[in-house]
Scaffold this motif. Structure first.
Motif, short mmCIF file in Angstrom:
data_model
loop_
_atom_site.label_atom_id
_atom_site.label_comp_id
_atom_site.label_asym_id
_atom_site.label_seq_id
_atom_site.Cartn_x
_atom_site.Cartn_y
_atom_site.Cartn_z
N ASN A 43 2.47 0.86 6.78
CA ASN A 43 2.05 1.41 5.50
C ASN A 43 1.68 2.88 5.60
O ASN A 43 0.71 3.35 5.04
CB ASN A 43 0.90 0.60 4.90
CG ASN A 43 -0.21 0.42 5.87
OD1 ASN A 43 0.00 0.52 7.07
ND2 ASN A 43 -1.40 0.17 5.36
N LYS A 44 2.50 3.59 6.38
CA LYS A 44 2.19 5.01 6.56
C LYS A 44 2.39 5.77 5.25
O LYS A 44 1.65 6.64 4.91
CB LYS A 44 3.04 5.61 7.66
CG LYS A 44 2.41 5.36 9.02
CD LYS A 44 2.43 6.60 9.86
CE LYS A 44 1.41 6.49 10.96
NZ LYS A 44 1.92 6.87 12.26
N SER A 45 3.43 5.41 4.57
CA SER A 45 3.61 6.05 3.26
C SER A 45 3.89 4.99 2.24
O SER A 45 4.25 3.85 2.56
CB SER A 45 4.75 7.07 3.33
OG SER A 45 5.97 6.36 3.27
N LYS A 46 3.75 5.36 1.05
CA LYS A 46 3.82 4.39 -0.04
C LYS A 46 5.20 3.72 -0.12
O LYS A 46 5.32 2.51 -0.26
CB LYS A 46 3.52 5.13 -1.34
CG LYS A 46 2.99 4.24 -2.42
CD LYS A 46 2.72 5.12 -3.61
CE LYS A 46 2.65 4.29 -4.86
NZ LYS A 46 2.63 5.16 -6.04
N GLN A 49 5.96 1.31 2.70
CA GLN A 49 5.16 0.08 2.59
C GLN A 49 5.83 -0.91 1.66
O GLN A 49 5.99 -2.08 1.98
CB GLN A 49 3.77 0.45 2.07
CG GLN A 49 2.85 -0.73 1.92
CD GLN A 49 1.83 -0.48 0.84
OE1 GLN A 49 1.96 0.48 0.07
NE2 GLN A 49 0.86 -1.35 0.77
N LYS B 44 -2.07 5.25 3.32
CA LYS B 44 -2.74 6.38 3.97
C LYS B 44 -3.42 7.31 2.98
O LYS B 44 -4.41 7.96 3.30
CB LYS B 44 -1.70 7.13 4.79
CG LYS B 44 -2.27 7.98 5.89
CD LYS B 44 -1.17 8.63 6.68
CE LYS B 44 -0.59 9.82 5.93
NZ LYS B 44 0.50 10.49 6.65
N GLU B 45 -2.88 7.37 1.77
CA GLU B 45 -3.39 8.30 0.76
C GLU B 45 -4.84 7.99 0.38
O GLU B 45 -5.59 8.87 -0.02
CB GLU B 45 -2.52 8.28 -0.51
CG GLU B 45 -1.21 9.04 -0.36
CD GLU B 45 -0.20 8.28 0.48
OE1 GLU B 45 -0.39 7.06 0.68
OE2 GLU B 45 0.76 8.91 0.97
#
Lengths: 886, 171
Positions: A43-46, A49, B44-45
């Motif tokens: 889930n590093k980026s939306k 994910q 991460k956001e």
């Protein structure tokens, strides 16, 4: 001033921190942060994910979910621990209670060795001066004054004496005039010093008795201090401490206990009263015979006097006759005389015409001409002087108060703890059987008569206590076979002989080694590694048969007390005590704990629960009541309880008394005797009725007997007031018997006859028969010491029986706020000697004494129940009673 | 000396439900599927920084300058874990109600929309919050295990029925 202003300007008004403070602040901050798991790669980026979710499905998600939550769980737990430990800045603050010492903050020697380096570092950091700054400090500072402690003491004493001689006018005048002051001083000084040296030389050799004379046979200074046919003198301690032991001598473990317990000075001894650490629950858990016990409680019971009585006359049955008289025929029964069980029971004073109960005792028949008698110090000298006076020719009596020491130990691990410090000198049958049962934790499976007598090596030979491994668990056959060879023959009598004779005890001290000598031997062994090869012999100094001493000891089970008693020579007590207290889960206890455990097991504790003996009466009335009264009087009048103005205690008020009855701070047995005997007297006078008061008349005097006339209950209370009033002179009190009550035990209660009272003197003279009972509070509340016990009035029986069933509110909960019917003052039947919240029951319970007449009550509910009211209150609690056999 | 009294608030970040995958049985809206979809790991956001920013923003928006100034003076995010979406905030004792209200009014963090911040527990010491959180997540875990077992049990029961029927026929 300008400097301060400058600082303010530089730091924006904040306090400047030094390096150490910054470090510590950082440490706390680090300790308080909770670590988080690194973000999963999925889930590093939306966008990624979303993709992974749609592809992988639930299985990976669940694992992740579980994994991350478990990680968090661990981290939170760790964070709690970390922030707790970070707040303790000094190393000794992390120690458990038992290992904390008051001086640990500035004396590293008070901290366990493994922590000393860190402690030293911390002390340096705080710029603290340590008294052990370097390791060789102790060696360099060793002898600044150049005198040993005893010599220093002697020198100081001589100076004092010289000063006295110069100051005292009478001493100066006594001198011949031609001696000048200067001359006199010098000569006097020499004379004194010479005398002192001479005396000190003399005292090095024991002069206590003829048998003891001769040189010491060891370097420790151990000697046998026995008085033969006379009381032994108080043992000599070190010179430095002998002044403090004149009135109250020290037990062998005094210094050990002084650091860990509160001590009381009583009965000629300094006795541990209670450990300084809180231990009410601990004592209950370990000592009360509950299943939760996983350790042992031990106590130095050397203050209990031991005497050894030998029959040296032609008449072989003389000793049996004496013992029979002393115990009213109990200890001479074949159970004790023939089978040699330990007698635990009452002993009587046979000096007067009628025998009085003195107190509890322990008697063991060694053989038909010898007994070991153990007595409480308060009654010891009574028996001893009586026996020595009357049977000076026939008996040889050793006073072993200061030559035999003892340890009482109880709890599930009592035998295990003992077995891990004791090792026999040679092959011993008793030790073998001891080894077989040492891991039994429930003593109820063992026979009630279980004794061990063996010779063991100095316990200091073991560097640390070590458990004996029992490969085979103990079974029924073992226990049966052990109980069969319990006869006191062969080895048994051999060891007992060593313990009961002066020569034997003296022999046991032969070549007793100092700690220095022992550690030297241990060091030598360590250097020559060859001897240390076998692993079982590790860390034990091998026993040398020819030179090393062997300790005779006697261990017996006391089924009534529910503990084990270890009897050893006086100077072997301390080595055993030190090792015993190194065993894990072994705690020391004091008199208070003994009392607590006795109370929890529904037993009576001497002397507090023995009001029918002289010692018990003294303990109750002047001793305990005075201390409570002093405490009460210390408070200002507004703050303390006004006992005279307590309302609603009884159902009717009599003019002779207001508020609390009797003595407020003790069990007033005199009052009880007057009330109970007086009621009986009035009943006999008035045909079964007890008139409370006659409004028309005041008290009248009987000229024939020179006493007050008792025509109603109010007169009785006036009589009590007259007797206890000190202004009437002590003569009234001294005419009365010292114990206003007598014990009616077991069958005696059933046989009880009603006494005939002819006149008022009989009321005050005839002792009231009482019975010991244990009361269990049916509902809430707990009784306290000196609480008053009432019988239930006949008219209130329905109410109180409904209370015992429980009175419920409409919603099903117990109604604890009912209006209770009050009893009358004539319902007073007894007092509580010891009562509190009982941990074993989880309820209030108390031990006390009630008039035996109460047990003849026809109503079974009223017979088995009483009302209890604490002193100074007006709340009555229902309690169920059961009799205690003494 | 008067001690500064503070309160700690345990909260969790719930993301919008996202059920795309079905169970082995073909059921989408099972208990544990819903649970999992709400408790997805946060992207991460959502970080400590962005969360604090969003809370301050919400305070400003809903309670004005006075509210944000008063509450914001002692506002610390003590802990936040992305993988579990749980966090601990510290605030002044008087302001805890306002803070909880402002948490409730948040519906987006940074660019991520449809976010619910669920205040779970308020306590006076961080230790009790930690203990509660431990209890809560172990409960969640056991719930998950239970629902897994139940689905397994259901399969077994069906099997059992088949065997029973066969036995009956034999007898």
């Amino acid at each position: 001033m300008s400097g301060i202003k400058k600082n303010h300007g530089n730091n924006g008004g904040k306090k400047q921190l030094n390096q150490n403070q910054i470090f510590r602040r950082q440490k706390v901050r680090n300790a308080r942060t909770i670590r988080t798991e690194a973000i999963h790669t999925s889930n590093k980026s939306k966008n990624e994910q979303n993709k992974s979710l749609s592809e992988d499905g639930s299985i990976i998600q669940v694992d992740q979910f579980i994994g991350s939550r478990e990680f968090e769980l661990r981290q939170l737990q760790y964070a709690m621990l970390k922030s707790k430990s970070s707040s303790s800045t000094r190393v000794f603050q992390a120690l458990p209670r038992k290992l904390r010492r008051r001086t640990a903050s500035h004396n590293v020697k008070r901290i366990p060795k493994r922590m000393r380096n860190r402690a030293l570092k911390e002390m340096l950091k705080n710029d603290q001066q340590s008294n052990v700054s370097s390791k060789n400090a102790s060696t360099t500072n060793k002898k600044t004054h150049g005198l040993s402690s005893s010599r220093l003491y002697r020198a100081k004493m001589s100076v004092k004496l010289l000063r006295l001689a110069s100051k005292s006018m009478s001493m100066k005048l006594a001198l011949p005039s031609h001696i000048t002051a200067s001359k006199y001083n010098v000569r006097q000084r020499i004379k004194y010093l010479k005398k002192l040296i001479k005396e000190s030389k003399n005292t090095k050799q024991p002069t206590t008795s003829d048998v003891n004379s001769g040189r010491l046979n060891n370097k420790c200074g151990s000697y046998d201090n026995t008085g033969i046919n006379k009381l032994a003198p108080i043992p000599r301690g070190r010179i430095k401490y002998c002044k403090r032991q004149r009135q109250f001598s020290w037990l062998p473990t005094h210094i050990w206990n002084a650091k860990r317990s509160h001590l009381i000075k009583r009965w000629g001894f300094n006795i541990p009263w209670s450990p300084s650490q809180k231990c009410f629950k601990l004592a209950h858990r370990l000592g009360s015979g509950v299943a939760a016990s996983d350790g042992a409680l031990c106590m130095d019971t050397s203050f209990m006097g031991t005497m050894i009585i030998n029959n040296i006359s032609e008449n072989k049955s003389l000793l049996k006759q004496i013992v029979s008289r002393l115990t009213k025929g109990r200890a001479s029964l074949s159970k004790y005389f023939g089978s040699k069980n330990l007698y635990e029971g009452l002993i009587y004073d046979i000096e007067g015409e009628e025998s009085k109960i003195l107190g509890p005792s322990n008697i063991l028949w060694v053989d038909e001409n010898e007994i070991i008698l153990r007595l409480h110090p308060t009654i010891y000298s009574t028996i001893f002087t009586y026996l020595t006076k009357t049977f000076s020719k026939e008996l040889s009596i050793q006073d072993c108060r200061y030559s035999l020491a003892s340890i009482a130990i109880r709890g599930a691990k009592a035998l295990t703890a003992l077995s891990s410090i004791l090792r026999s000198t040679s092959n011993s049958k008793s030790f073998e059987s001891f080894k077989r049962v040492c891991n039994v934790s429930d003593y109820n499976v063992l026979p009630s008569k279980l004794m061990f007598a063996m010779e063991v090596i100095d316990p200091r030979h073991l560097s640390a206590p070590k458990k004996i491994d029992n490969k085979n668990p103990v079974n029924v056959e073992d226990i049966i076979s052990i109980s069969e060879d319990q006869s006191l023959n062969g080895e048994f009598s051999k060891v007992l002989k060593k313990l009961t004779t002066v020569e034997g005890r003296k022999q046991s001290y032969n070549n007793q080694q100092t700690l220095k000598q022992l550690s030297k031997r241990r060091q030598e062994l360590l250097e020559s590694k060859t001897i240390y090869e076998p692993s079982s012999q590790k860390r034990i100094i091998p026993f040398n048969d020819s030179s090393d001493p062997s300790v005779p000891l006697f261990l017996t089970r006391r089924p009534k007390e529910n503990d084990w008693l270890l009897i050893i020579p006086w100077f072997w007590h301390l080595p055993i005590w030190y090792q015993l207290n190194r065993v894990p889960r072994v705690y020391n206890m004091g008199l208070r704990q003994v009392q607590q455990l006795k109370y929890e097991n529904k037993q009576l504790y001497f002397p507090d629960d023995y009001p029918f003996t002289e010692i018990g009466v003294l303990e109750n009335s002047p001793y305990k009541s005075n201390s409570l009264r002093a405490k009460w009087e210390k408070k200002t009048a507004g703050k303390r309880l006004n006992f005279e103005k307590i309302p609603n205690i009884h159902s009717n008020n009599l003019p002779a008394i207001s508020g609390e009855i009797g003595d407020y701070f003790s069990c007033d047995w005199k009052f009880l005797q007057l009330v109970q005997n007086g009621i009986e007297y009035l009943k006999q006078q008035h045909g079964g009725n007890v008139p409370l008061i006659d409004e028309k008349k005041t008290t009248q005097f009987d000229n024939k007997h020179h006493s007050r006339m008792v025509n109603n209950f109010n007169d009785l209370l006036e009589l009590y007031k007259y007797i206890t009033d000190d202004s009437n002179g002590p003569s009234v009190e001294s005419q009365l018997p010292t114990t206003p009550i007598s014990l009616a035990n077991g069958k005696a209660v059933l046989k009880l006859k009603t006494e005939q009272f002819v006149n008022t003197v009989d009321i005050t003279k005839k002792p009231l028969p009482v019975t010991a009972v244990s009361c269990y509070l049916v509902r809430r509340g707990h009784p306290k010491d000196n609480a008053r016990v009432y019988s239930i009035p006949e008219k209130d029986i329905p109410y109180w029986s409904s209370v015992s069933q429980g009175i419920y509110k409409a919603n099903g909960t117990l109604n604890n706020h009912c209006d209770i019917p009050l009893p009358n003052i004539i319902n007073l039947i007894g007092f509580v000697t010891s009562g509190t919240f009982n941990l074993a029951d989880g309820n209030g319970r108390c031990n006390g004494f009630i008039a035996s007449k109460h047990l003849h009550n026809n109503n079974s509910f009223a017979r088995s129940h009483v009302l209890i009211r604490n002193s100074g209150t007006n709340i009555y609690r229902l309690a169920k009673i059961e009799t205690i056999s003494v | 000396m008067v001690r500064l009294k503070s309160r700690y608030v345990l909260f969790e970040v719930l993301l919008s439900p996202h059920i795309t995958n079905a169970d082995e049985d073909g059921e989408t809206f099972t208990k544990h599927n819903i649970l999992l979809s709400h408790h997805r790991p946060c992207p991460k956001e959502i970080s400590i920084k962005s969360l604090i920013q969003e809370i301050r923003h919400s305070l400003q928006l809903n309670f004005g300058d006075y509210g944000s100034g008063k509450i914001g003076s002692l506002l610390q995010l003590k802990y936040f874990s992305n993988n579990t979406g749980t966090g601990i905030i510290r605030c002044h004792r008087e302001d805890v109600d306002t803070l909880v209200a402002s948490l409730m009014l948040i519906n987006k963090v940074g660019d991520i929309e449809n976010v619910i911040i669920n205040p779970v527990k308020v306590s006076g010491t961080i230790k009790k919050i930690e203990q509660y959180s431990i209890r809560r997540s172990s409960k969640l875990l056991s719930l998950l295990n239970k629902s897994r077992k139940q689905s397994a049990l259901r399969v077994n029961l069906i099997d059992d029925f088949a065997t029973v029927e066969e036995d009956l026929e034999d007898s």
